[in-house]
Design a protein around this motif. Structure first.
Motif, PDB file in Angstrom:
ATOM      1  N   MET A  22       0.763  -1.097  -0.029  1.00 21.40           N
ATOM      2  CA  MET A  22       0.211   0.170  -0.110  1.00 21.40           C
ATOM      3  C   MET A  22       0.927   1.276  -0.231  1.00 21.40           C
ATOM      4  O   MET A  22       0.486   2.126  -0.665  1.00 21.40           O
ATOM      5  N   ARG A  23       2.066   1.265   0.856  1.00 22.50           N
ATOM      6  CA  ARG A  23       2.954   2.498   0.811  1.00 22.50           C
ATOM      7  C   ARG A  23       3.508   2.419  -0.448  1.00 22.50           C
ATOM      8  O   ARG A  23       3.670   3.795  -0.927  1.00 22.50           O
ATOM      9  N   ALA A  24       3.849   1.333  -1.045  1.00 19.66           N
ATOM     10  CA  ALA A  24       4.349   1.713  -2.447  1.00 19.66           C
ATOM     11  C   ALA A  24       3.549   2.376  -3.428  1.00 19.66           C
ATOM     12  O   ALA A  24       4.055   3.178  -4.231  1.00 19.66           O
ATOM     13  N   VAL A  25       2.026   1.912  -3.426  1.00 21.37           N
ATOM     14  CA  VAL A  25       1.061   2.538  -4.342  1.00 21.37           C
ATOM     15  C   VAL A  25       1.306   4.063  -4.024  1.00 21.37           C
ATOM     16  O   VAL A  25       1.061   4.755  -5.045  1.00 21.37           O
ATOM     17  N   VAL A  26       1.207   4.370  -2.921  1.00 19.93           N
ATOM     18  CA  VAL A  26       0.958   5.779  -2.542  1.00 19.93           C
ATOM     19  C   VAL A  26       2.007   6.493  -2.870  1.00 19.93           C
ATOM     20  O   VAL A  26       1.958   7.645  -3.559  1.00 19.93           O
ATOM     21  N   ALA A  27       3.165   6.181  -2.554  1.00 15.79           N
ATOM     22  CA  ALA A  27       4.544   6.732  -3.304  1.00 15.79           C
ATOM     23  C   ALA A  27       4.630   6.787  -4.653  1.00 15.79           C
ATOM     24  O   ALA A  27       5.025   7.919  -5.200  1.00 15.79           O
ATOM     25  N   LYS A  28       4.137   5.726  -5.484  1.00 15.63           N
ATOM     26  CA  LYS A  28       4.067   5.798  -6.655  1.00 15.63           C
ATOM     27  C   LYS A  28       3.271   6.788  -7.269  1.00 15.63           C
ATOM     28  O   LYS A  28       3.549   7.754  -8.179  1.00 15.63           O
ATOM     29  N   ARG A  44      -9.699  -4.255  -1.113  1.00 16.24           N
ATOM     30  CA  ARG A  44      -9.967  -3.504  -0.144  1.00 16.24           C
ATOM     31  C   ARG A  44      -8.774  -2.796   0.171  1.00 16.24           C
ATOM     32  O   ARG A  44      -8.865  -1.311   0.137  1.00 16.24           O
ATOM     33  N   ASP A  45      -7.562  -3.173   0.224  1.00 14.07           N
ATOM     34  CA  ASP A  45      -6.316  -2.462   0.803  1.00 14.07           C
ATOM     35  C   ASP A  45      -5.793  -1.407  -0.708  1.00 14.07           C
ATOM     36  O   ASP A  45      -5.339  -0.304  -0.483  1.00 14.07           O
ATOM     37  N   LEU A  46      -6.368  -2.260  -1.873  1.00 10.23           N
ATOM     38  CA  LEU A  46      -5.711  -1.289  -3.055  1.00 10.23           C
ATOM     39  C   LEU A  46      -6.716  -0.155  -3.299  1.00 10.23           C
ATOM     40  O   LEU A  46      -6.376   1.115  -3.469  1.00 10.23           O
ATOM     41  N   PHE A  47      -7.965  -0.263  -2.748  1.00 12.45           N
ATOM     42  CA  PHE A  47      -8.821   0.936  -3.023  1.00 12.45           C
ATOM     43  C   PHE A  47      -8.659   1.937  -1.914  1.00 12.45           C
ATOM     44  O   PHE A  47      -8.658   3.047  -1.984  1.00 12.45           O
ATOM     45  N   LEU A  48      -8.111   1.641  -0.474  1.00 12.38           N
ATOM     46  CA  LEU A  48      -7.630   2.451   0.627  1.00 12.38           C
ATOM     47  C   LEU A  48      -6.510   3.136   0.138  1.00 12.38           C
ATOM     48  O   LEU A  48      -6.084   4.239   0.555  1.00 12.38           O
ATOM     49  N   ALA A  49      -5.510   2.488  -0.649  1.00 10.04           N
ATOM     50  CA  ALA A  49      -4.127   2.984  -1.014  1.00 10.04           C
ATOM     51  C   ALA A  49      -4.548   4.222  -2.037  1.00 10.04           C
ATOM     52  O   ALA A  49      -3.846   5.171  -1.749  1.00 10.04           O
ATOM     53  N   LYS A  50      -5.331   3.840  -2.813  1.00  8.14           N
ATOM     54  CA  LYS A  50      -5.749   5.084  -3.651  1.00  8.14           C
ATOM     55  C   LYS A  50      -6.356   6.213  -3.173  1.00  8.14           C
ATOM     56  O   LYS A  50      -6.105   7.481  -3.516  1.00  8.14           O
ATOM     57  N   LEU A  51      -7.193   5.832  -2.002  1.00  4.38           N
ATOM     58  CA  LEU A  51      -8.002   7.101  -1.334  1.00  4.38           C
ATOM     59  C   LEU A  51      -6.633   7.732  -0.729  1.00  4.38           C
ATOM     60  O   LEU A  51      -6.655   9.076  -0.627  1.00  4.38           O
ATOM     61  N   THR A  74     -14.071  -3.945  -6.614  1.00  2.00           N
ATOM     62  CA  THR A  74     -13.411  -5.400  -7.183  1.00  2.00           C
ATOM     63  C   THR A  74     -12.515  -5.334  -8.477  1.00  2.00           C
ATOM     64  O   THR A  74     -12.804  -4.362  -9.155  1.00  2.00           O
ATOM     65  N   ARG A  75     -11.417  -5.927  -8.368  1.00  2.00           N
ATOM     66  CA  ARG A  75     -10.677  -5.973  -9.466  1.00  2.00           C
ATOM     67  C   ARG A  75     -11.261  -6.239 -10.849  1.00  2.00           C
ATOM     68  O   ARG A  75     -11.024  -5.757 -11.888  1.00  2.00           O
ATOM     69  N   ASP A  76     -12.322  -7.354 -10.715  1.00  3.05           N
ATOM     70  CA  ASP A  76     -12.930  -7.711 -11.986  1.00  3.05           C
ATOM     71  C   ASP A  76     -13.931  -6.589 -12.636  1.00  3.05           C
ATOM     72  O   ASP A  76     -13.686  -6.500 -13.833  1.00  3.05           O
ATOM     73  N   SER A  77     -14.415  -5.933 -11.728  1.00  2.00           N
ATOM     74  CA  SER A  77     -15.242  -4.764 -12.146  1.00  2.00           C
ATOM     75  C   SER A  77     -14.515  -3.734 -12.825  1.00  2.00           C
ATOM     76  O   SER A  77     -14.969  -3.077 -13.835  1.00  2.00           O
ATOM     77  N   LEU A  78     -13.326  -3.449 -12.328  1.00  3.61           N
ATOM     78  CA  LEU A  78     -12.352  -2.488 -12.881  1.00  3.61           C
ATOM     79  C   LEU A  78     -11.999  -2.715 -13.982  1.00  3.61           C
ATOM     80  O   LEU A  78     -11.834  -1.915 -15.060  1.00  3.61           O
ATOM     81  N   ALA A  79     -11.577  -4.135 -14.150  1.00  5.12           N
ATOM     82  CA  ALA A  79     -10.839  -4.477 -15.549  1.00  5.12           C
ATOM     83  C   ALA A  79     -11.955  -4.613 -16.615  1.00  5.12           C
ATOM     84  O   ALA A  79     -11.684  -4.494 -17.626  1.00  5.12           O
ATOM     85  N   ALA A  80     -13.141  -4.869 -16.200  1.00  2.92           N
ATOM     86  CA  ALA A  80     -14.191  -4.883 -17.358  1.00  2.92           C
ATOM     87  C   ALA A  80     -14.637  -3.735 -17.767  1.00  2.92           C
ATOM     88  O   ALA A  80     -15.019  -3.639 -18.872  1.00  2.92           O
TER      89      ALA A  80
END
Length: 297
Positions: A36-42, A157-164, A289-295
């Motif tokens: 999560m920290r790497a996503v935020v830093a990127k 959930r963690d990916l969503f929160l990292a983007k937030l 969800t990743r599936d809904s995002l990829a769609a």
């Protein structure tokens, strides 16, 4: 034979910052936090490199928090006292009484910098969080980096929160740094009139520490979901424009003196905003969800 074997060998996966923790179990709390920290830093690095994002983030805070108080302070210190008693009679007693008790030459400075600009300040965290959240997923689609994002070793959930967090942290940082600049400029240029430090007031402290983070979180709760559905950041910004319009109308109402709030009301507004923000974020995290995002790519 060697060349044939080399051709058949699978290409190595590109290394990214989260790949450093990919060899550890996804359930490992430390590994999840590192990813999560790497996503935020990127994301923060991408923001710093984008002039199209940085310039709007700086223009509005500079205008509202530096230019306006500078002009007001200079006018007040280089002109005769401005009569604001008629305006003050239309305000709630709890707001007007502390101002009317001041000398006339101080009333305009305290009224505008101490009260009228406080609600306008809320535009700053809302605008910044909305701009960055619009880019959260729509920008990844536009830059063709969404696939690598979806393969990160993170639960949905963690990916969503990292983007937030990637949008929430800059919104608060710019807002708080902007307020320090605002208080410094306002106190400095008003010193010939006030002969004291008059900022921050209690209302300003509530706005900065309680209401502003709630406004940023509320904007994020809406805009991240919009970004996940949009195909480009521009489309996400257009769809999310409705988020900032109600607050702009509120700010316009503040300028008429009809909607000025006192301390208790500001605390109540912040509580309502936090409830709405937490509810929207919880619903967004549950449905993401990743599936809904990829769609939607």
């Amino acid at each position: 034979m060697t060349s044939t074997t080399a051709e058949m060998a699978p290409a190595p996966r590109p290394m990214t910052a989260p790949a450093l923790v990919a060899d550890r179990p996804v359930g490992d709390r430390r590994a999840r936090f590192d990813a999560m920290r790497a996503v935020v830093a990127k994301d923060l690095t991408a923001v710093k490199r984008s002039k199209a994002v940085v310039l709007p983030m700086l223009f509005v805070p500079v205008l509202l928090l530096i230019v306006l108080p500078l002009i007001i302070g200079l006018i007040a210190s280089h002109s005769q006292a401005v009569e604001v008693s008629d305006f003050l009679t239309r305000l709630p007693a709890g707001v007007a009484d502390p101002i009317t008790s001041l000398p006339q030459e101080e009333q305009m400075v305290v009224l505008v910098n101490g009260y009228l600009l406080a609600p306008l300040f809320l535009i700053v965290p809302l605008m910044i969080s909305a701009v960055l959240a619009a880019d959260a997923f729509a920008g990844e689609k536009e830059r063709k980096t969404l696939e690598s994002l979806l393969h990160l070793p993170l639960p949905d959930r963690d990916l969503f929160l990292a983007k937030l967090a990637s949008a929430f942290i800059p919104a608060l940082a710019v807002s708080w740094i902007g307020f320090l600049c605002f208080a410094t400029v306002a106190n400095t240029v008003a010193w010939p009139v006030m002969h004291r430090l008059f900022l921050p007031t209690q209302l300003w402290m509530v706005m900065i520490l309680w209401v502003a983070p709630a406004v940023a979180a509320l904007g994020l709760g809406v805009m991240v979901r919009v970004s996940a559905r949009a195909r480009t950041a521009q489309e996400a910004n257009q769809l999310g424009g409705a988020v900032i319009l109600p607050l702009i109308f509120l700010a316009m109402g503040q300028a008429t003196g009809l909607l000025l709030v006192d301390l208790a009301v500001a605390l109540g507004i912040g509580a309502v905003l936090w409830v709405l923000a937490v509810w929207l974020i919880a619903r967004g995290a549950k449905k993401f969800t990743r599936d809904s995002l990829a769609a939607k790519v």
